[in-house]
Write a protein that holds these residues in place. Structure first.
Motif, short mmCIF file in Angstrom:
data_model
loop_
_atom_site.label_atom_id
_atom_site.label_comp_id
_atom_site.label_asym_id
_atom_site.label_seq_id
_atom_site.Cartn_x
_atom_site.Cartn_y
_atom_site.Cartn_z
N LYS A 1 0.83 -1.20 0.00
CA LYS A 1 0.00 0.00 0.00
C LYS A 1 0.88 1.26 0.00
O LYS A 1 0.59 2.23 -0.70
CB LYS A 1 -0.92 -0.01 1.21
CG LYS A 1 -1.93 -1.15 1.20
CD LYS A 1 -2.75 -1.18 2.48
CE LYS A 1 -3.70 -2.36 2.49
NZ LYS A 1 -4.48 -2.44 3.75
N ALA A 2 1.96 1.21 0.78
CA ALA A 2 2.89 2.33 0.79
C ALA A 2 3.59 2.47 -0.56
O ALA A 2 3.86 3.58 -1.03
CB ALA A 2 3.91 2.15 1.91
N MET A 3 3.86 1.34 -1.19
CA MET A 3 4.51 1.34 -2.50
C MET A 3 3.63 2.01 -3.54
O MET A 3 4.08 2.87 -4.30
CB MET A 3 4.80 -0.11 -2.90
CG MET A 3 5.45 -0.33 -4.23
SD MET A 3 5.83 -2.10 -4.45
CE MET A 3 4.19 -2.77 -4.77
N TYR A 4 2.36 1.66 -3.56
CA TYR A 4 1.43 2.27 -4.51
C TYR A 4 1.26 3.77 -4.23
O TYR A 4 1.23 4.59 -5.16
CB TYR A 4 0.07 1.58 -4.44
CG TYR A 4 0.10 0.11 -4.76
CD1 TYR A 4 0.80 -0.38 -5.86
CD2 TYR A 4 -0.59 -0.81 -3.97
CE1 TYR A 4 0.82 -1.74 -6.15
CE2 TYR A 4 -0.58 -2.17 -4.25
CZ TYR A 4 0.13 -2.63 -5.34
OH TYR A 4 0.15 -3.97 -5.62
N ALA A 5 1.13 4.10 -2.94
CA ALA A 5 0.94 5.51 -2.57
C ALA A 5 2.14 6.36 -2.98
O ALA A 5 1.98 7.49 -3.45
CB ALA A 5 0.68 5.62 -1.08
N ARG A 6 3.33 5.82 -2.79
CA ARG A 6 4.52 6.56 -3.15
C ARG A 6 4.62 6.76 -4.66
O ARG A 6 5.01 7.85 -5.12
CB ARG A 6 5.77 5.82 -2.64
CG ARG A 6 7.09 6.49 -2.98
CD ARG A 6 7.17 7.90 -2.45
NE ARG A 6 8.47 8.50 -2.74
CZ ARG A 6 8.69 9.80 -2.78
NH1 ARG A 6 7.71 10.67 -2.50
NH2 ARG A 6 9.90 10.27 -3.06
N PHE A 7 4.25 5.75 -5.43
CA PHE A 7 4.25 5.90 -6.88
C PHE A 7 3.30 7.02 -7.31
O PHE A 7 3.64 7.85 -8.17
CB PHE A 7 3.85 4.58 -7.55
CG PHE A 7 3.66 4.68 -9.04
CD1 PHE A 7 4.75 4.83 -9.89
CD2 PHE A 7 2.38 4.64 -9.60
CE1 PHE A 7 4.58 4.93 -11.26
CE2 PHE A 7 2.21 4.75 -10.97
CZ PHE A 7 3.30 4.89 -11.80
N THR A 8 2.11 7.05 -6.71
CA THR A 8 1.16 8.11 -7.03
C THR A 8 1.72 9.47 -6.65
O THR A 8 1.59 10.45 -7.39
CB THR A 8 -0.17 7.87 -6.29
OG1 THR A 8 -0.74 6.64 -6.74
CG2 THR A 8 -1.16 9.00 -6.55
N GLU A 9 2.38 9.55 -5.49
CA GLU A 9 2.97 10.81 -5.05
C GLU A 9 4.03 11.30 -6.02
O GLU A 9 4.11 12.49 -6.33
CB GLU A 9 3.57 10.62 -3.66
CG GLU A 9 4.19 11.87 -3.06
CD GLU A 9 4.82 11.62 -1.70
OE1 GLU A 9 5.42 12.56 -1.16
OE2 GLU A 9 4.73 10.48 -1.19
N VAL A 10 4.83 10.38 -6.53
CA VAL A 10 5.94 10.74 -7.42
C VAL A 10 5.45 11.09 -8.82
O VAL A 10 5.97 12.02 -9.45
CB VAL A 10 6.97 9.60 -7.48
CG1 VAL A 10 8.00 9.83 -8.59
CG2 VAL A 10 7.67 9.43 -6.14
N THR A 11 4.46 10.36 -9.31
CA THR A 11 4.07 10.49 -10.72
C THR A 11 2.73 11.16 -10.96
O THR A 11 2.45 11.60 -12.07
CB THR A 11 4.02 9.10 -11.39
OG1 THR A 11 2.97 8.34 -10.78
CG2 THR A 11 5.35 8.37 -11.24
N GLY A 12 1.86 11.21 -9.93
CA GLY A 12 0.51 11.70 -10.14
C GLY A 12 -0.43 10.69 -10.76
O GLY A 12 -1.58 10.99 -11.08
#
Length: 353
Positions: free
Chosen positions: A53-64
């Motif tokens: 879940k943290a992995m997905y959230a971080r990807f969204t934070e980095v890329t939008g």
């Protein structure tokens, strides 16, 4: 040949499967960014870890790019995609084992991807030659044994497990498990079907009990004295050795052997990802795989699973530092799935249920 001290791991947490739902709730700024970009990806994942879940959230934070996830076992995801056909909403599939990825590719559910970043970061052995899938973390198929019952010399090769001196001493999970199918798939690829069948029959003759349970259950059986040795993936032992007091005590009764250090090396497999043939946003799906092939992505991917990173320079998850460097098999992983049908037939004839 290695005898390893103890220390390590965390247990995996199973999650329920269902329809695609947001993997995480990003902050308002991130969510607005994703909506403004108008991009999202749907991931079908056979992984069940809170750290994802943290992995997905971080990807969204980095890329939008917003991430939606559907979790289930690899066979269930495969059947879902068969039912959905060309209308499948999946953009990306994440599963454990190269043999499982091969099954998605064989059904026509993956597409070839060219990415300079992925080709530079991921060794050729760990990805499909045309880019249909990419290995993102590694696992070793090892032998866990009771050093009070066996010397290392009796379990330092896979061939040892078929030796008659180990009659009634081997525990292992079902032959239908993809990890065992891939292990025998490499054996077939290296030595041919006849030699593979002789080995499977020898191991079956040495069973302490009919195959049951997962890899953790095999380690616990060795610790309980039900058998002297078992075939497992390395991270199950690491997690047990970092778990509760009871779990650590069980791990303390066992030791790991990395087989075939004087031969072809220990069997290696991967967890990996593939862009689906039906993807509506393949470029975003590729960006997600590329993110997981960065040091940050590798840390998020492996911190809870205790798998080995595949990218040079990526930090080892806590607990793996006690494991020695070992010789890894160089068998091309895109060939494991090719041999799995023959492997299952051999297991069936051997009586390895």
């Amino acid at each position: 040949m290695f005898r390893i001290p103890l220390a390590c791991a965390a247990a995996a947490i199973l999650a329920a499967c269902g329809q695609p739902t947001p993997a995480a709730v990003p902050d308002a700024a991130t969510e607005a960014s994703a909506e403004a970009a108008g991009q999202s990806i749907n991931i079908y994942s056979a992984r069940h870890y809170d750290s994802d879940k943290a992995m997905y959230a971080r990807f969204t934070e980095v890329t939008g790019i917003k991430v939606n996830v559907r979790e289930a076992g690899a066979p269930e995801l495969l059947e879902t995609m068969k039912a959905e056909g060309a209308n499948s909403p999946a953009d990306l599939v994440i599963v454990s084992d190269a043999g499982a990825l091969y099954r998605f590719q064989k059904e026509g559910f993956t597409q070839a991807v060219r990415s300079e970043a992925l080709e530079a970061a991921i060794p050729a052995q760990l990805r499909e030659k045309d880019g249909h899938w990419f290995g993102l973390s590694k696992r070793a198929r090892v032998i866990v044994y009771d050093p009070q019952m066996l010397p290392i010399e009796e379990v330092d090769t896979y061939a040892d497990l078929a030796d008659e001196r180990l009659r009634g001493e081997i525990c292992v999970r079902s032959s239908t498990n993809v990890y065992n199918l891939s292990l025998l798939g490499e054996f077939i690829g290296r030595n041919g079907g006849e030699a593979a069948e002789q080995w499977a029959k020898g191991v079956t003759a040495n069973f302490a009990r009919p195959p049951e349970g997962g890899d953790t259950a095999q380690i616990e059986a060795v610790a309980a004295g039900q058998c002297a040795a078992a075939i497992v993936n390395h991270y199950y032992w690491v997690r047990l050795a970092q778990g509760t007091t009871e779990q650590r005590l069980k791990a303390a009764k066992t030791t790991i052997s990395f087989p075939d250090q004087d031969g072809n090396g220990t069997h290696i497999n991967i967890s990996g990802a593939a862009v689906t043939a039906s993807s509506k946003n393949p470029n975003a799906a590729v960006k997600f795989i590329e993110f997981l092939a960065t040091p940050e992505g590798q840390a998020l991917l492996t911190s809870e699973t205790k798998e080995f990173p595949v990218v040079a320079g990526a930090a080892l998850p806590e607990g793996l530092e006690v494991l020695p460097e070992f010789k890894q098999s160089d068998f091309p992983l895109d060939q494991l799935g090719v041999h799995q049908p023959e492997a299952q037939a051999i297991f069936d004839r051997a009586g390895w249920n």
